[in-house]
Design an enzyme around this catalytic site. Structure first.
Site, mmCIF file in Angstrom:
data_model
loop_
_atom_site.group_PDB
_atom_site.id
_atom_site.type_symbol
_atom_site.label_atom_id
_atom_site.label_comp_id
_atom_site.label_asym_id
_atom_site.label_seq_id
_atom_site.Cartn_x
_atom_site.Cartn_y
_atom_site.Cartn_z
ATOM 1 N N SER A 229 -7.556 -1.888 6.366
ATOM 2 C CA SER A 229 -7.051 -1.134 7.630
ATOM 3 C C SER A 229 -6.447 0.102 7.389
ATOM 4 O O SER A 229 -5.981 0.736 8.214
ATOM 5 C CB SER A 229 -5.895 -2.178 8.172
ATOM 6 O OG SER A 229 -6.442 -3.224 8.700
ATOM 7 N N THR B 273 0.980 -1.038 0.050
ATOM 8 C CA THR B 273 0.024 -0.190 0.084
ATOM 9 C C THR B 273 0.925 1.168 0.036
ATOM 10 O O THR B 273 1.970 1.098 -0.021
ATOM 11 C CB THR B 273 -0.887 -0.032 1.208
ATOM 12 O OG1 THR B 273 -1.780 -1.283 1.108
ATOM 13 C CG2 THR B 273 -1.766 1.329 1.332
ATOM 14 N N GLY C 67 -0.811 -3.247 5.721
ATOM 15 C CA GLY C 67 -2.050 -4.255 5.832
ATOM 16 C C GLY C 67 -2.488 -4.134 7.081
ATOM 17 O O GLY C 67 -2.790 -2.757 7.616
#
Length: 575
Positions: A455, A390, A477
């Site tokens: 999340s 991410t 994550g």
């Protein structure tokens, strides 16, 4: 499943985004200071592009668009136009905070059996990730267009120019980029992807290489003229065809699914914390609630009175986070499909009841989920399944406009399928593979049109006068929640500058073990922590925190202080 198992296996899912940097422990950095505007992002090319847009008179939202487009090119393993994102935006002139949900959605034709094997049991996640079955409808482009329509100052097409030029002229490949390619076992399975990331001999593109992506440049030129071209017409047709026709895990996503996607404006989740207000994303992100719960529990435990990263601090932080993660895994999901008792989960009385379970100086034998006010249906606790590939960036413009945006394609390199120069996501594997457990439904089970639980925790902090004082977030994550909460404690409670707070060692409790960042100062506390009852292990807990703190003087003037995670290759820059 008890709460102590909630994060079991997370470290096993870290090799691409975390271990890539494990050989390079954090180096000391100083915060970056600016007077009017700033960008902090995961890659210097992206930071420079965002700052260029701010210097042209663009808003923080304008700069965010330019940053994300460049990240599509230079950080394809983490995010891009083939994925999704959450964006918080503070409009300082209107004094409003808006939360944009660009999370991917499941194809309408799938159901809770999507990731079950022939015997009716959950498939292995590593088998389900590559190929079309794991791809959701990408949400980034329409979400950014929605935010730009409301808050853009420059023309939409102008924001694409830095990424288009860089895709045509090329960018210099970094060692981390090469490492990630070298250690991925799926990229070579897809011809278009392999042709981009590997040479004719099958070797990964090497550090120092100038890598061009003309296919992405062409796609961005089309989208610069009309963002809707992503969702209807040839681009959407190519995405759907690739997903349906791949020989590896073909999926059911259709052109109609893509055309029907809609970003959402959500209510931000804001919780009081001492003299501040901490605001984040609500469902389908668990970030705002879980960060708020962690801090709310810590507030009453005296975290501000203990020495940073002491055994006492680690104990308080680990036990508080365990309780927040337990509620996250039990109650959180897409509110368009399941009832989530948001108000109850952040209710001060409920948080106080959770805090009462913590005994400073000891380890809870178990950290169960609670029963928050307003809960209607008893869901079953399941483990988080996100993989930490991410990105996060924070931006402040000259007018006080403030952005916190976290974007993802889920696994490193997503589902590994490249279409028109960009990678597609594998976000559907963020759903719980098992639709029920112990006879109870799972809130995050697969359903057609649903958004998987996340999340991602883009966060903006406000002071008692309602002014933004910090914007931050991280990849990681399910570990994002802990990374962000740790940094907030560092800035707000321990009065560290943003760079030093980001660099604080990371930790997480799962599987009955306290996992502490490898080669960090936390290991000096191992004897004291063992005496409390902790079993300890090392882990490459590589965050990607990027943030900006805003300081105000007595006359209302402000200065900016930016930080970038030394565990990765990001930068902060401003004027």
């Amino acid at each position: 499943m008890t709460a102590r198992f909630l994060l079991t296996g997370v470290l096993l899912l870290l090799p691409f985004s975390a271990l890539a940097d494990a050989a390079n422990p954090p180096a000391a950095r100083s915060p970056v200071n600016a007077a009017t505007q700033m960008v902090a992002s995961a890659n210097p090319y992206a930071t420079d592009a965002g700052l260029e847009i701010l210097r042209r008179g663009g808003s923080a939202v304008d700069a965010a668009i330019a940053v994300e487009l460049v990240l599509t090119l230079v950080e394809p393993q983490s995010s891009g136009i083939g994925g999704g994102a959450f964006l918080l935006y503070w409009d300082d002139q209107a004094k409003t905070l808006q939360a944009y949900d660009g999370r991917e959605t499941a194809p309408s034709a799938v159901d809770e059996t999507l990731f079950l094997d022939a015997s009716g049991g959950p498939r292995g996640k590593s088998d389900a990730v590559p190929g079309g079955q794991s791809a959701g409808v990408p949400g980034v482009v329409r979400m950014l267009a929605m935010a730009h329509k409301a808050h853009g100052r420059l023309g939409w097409a102008e924001l694409f120019q830095p990424a288009i030029k860089l895709a045509r002229d090329g960018f210099v490949v970094s060692p981390r980029f090469t490492y990630l390619i070298s250690n991925d076992k799926h990229l070579k399975k897809f011809p278009e992807t392999a042709a981009y990331f590997f040479d004719a001999k099958g070797e990964p593109v090497q550090p120092g290489t100038v890598l061009k992506n003309p296919a992405l440049a062409n796609t961005l030129e089309i989208l610069a003229a009309d963002p809707e071209a992503f969702y209807t017409g040839p681009i959407a047709a190519d995405i759907a065809a690739a997903i349906q026709n791949t020989p590896i895990n073909p999926g059911k996503l259709t052109e109609q699914d893509i055309a029907g996607y809609q970003p959402r404006l959500r209510e931000p989740v804001c919780v009081p914390y001492r003299v501040w207000r901490i605001c984040g994303m609500g469902p389908p992100s668990s970030g705002g609630i879980a960060v708020g719960q962690t801090l709310g529990i810590l507030e009453g435990l005296g975290i501000d009175k203990v020495r940073p990263m002491s055994a006492e601090a680690v104990n308080l932080f680990a036990e508080s986070a365990r309780l927040a993660y337990a509620d996250r895994a039990t109650w959180l999901g897409d509110t368009d499909f399941v009832h989530v008792p948001v108000a109850g989960l952040i209710d001060p009385s409920y948080i106080a009841s959770r805090r009462a379970l913590v005994t400073p100086g000891s380890v809870m034998p178990d950290a169960p989920a609670g029963l928050p006010p307003g809960a209607r249906e008893a869901y079953r606790t399941v483990e988080p399944s996100e993989i930490p590939a991410t990105t996060h960036f924070s931006i402040v413009d000259r007018w006080g406009g403030t952005v916190a945006m976290t974007a993802s394609i889920e696994d490193a390199f997503g589902d590994r399928m490249m279409v028109r120069g960009f990678l597609l996501n594998n976000e559907l594997t963020d759903f719980s593979f098992a639709p029920e457990a112990g006879g109870k439904p799972v809130a995050n089970r697969v359903q057609g049109g649903k958004r998987p639980l996340s999340s991602m925790s883009p966060t903006i902090v406000f002071d008692a006068e309602g002014r933004p004082v910090a914007t931050l977030g991280s990849p990681g994550g399910p570990l994002i929640i802990g990374f962000v909460a740790k940094t907030l404690v560092g800035v707000l409670d321990w009065k560290l500058n943003i760079q030093d707070a980001i660099a604080l060692p990371n930790l997480v409790y799962f599987g009955g073990n306290l996992i502490m960042e490898r080669d960090s100062a936390l290991w000096q506390q191992k004897d004291a922590l063992a005496a409390m009852g902790y079993q300890m292990r090392e882990g490459s807990l590589v965050s990607g925190l990027h943030g900006i703190v805003i300081h105000y003087d007595d006359n209302g003037g402000r200065t900016l202080e930016g930080g970038a995670d030394p565990r990765r290759e990001g930068t902060a820059a401003g004027d």
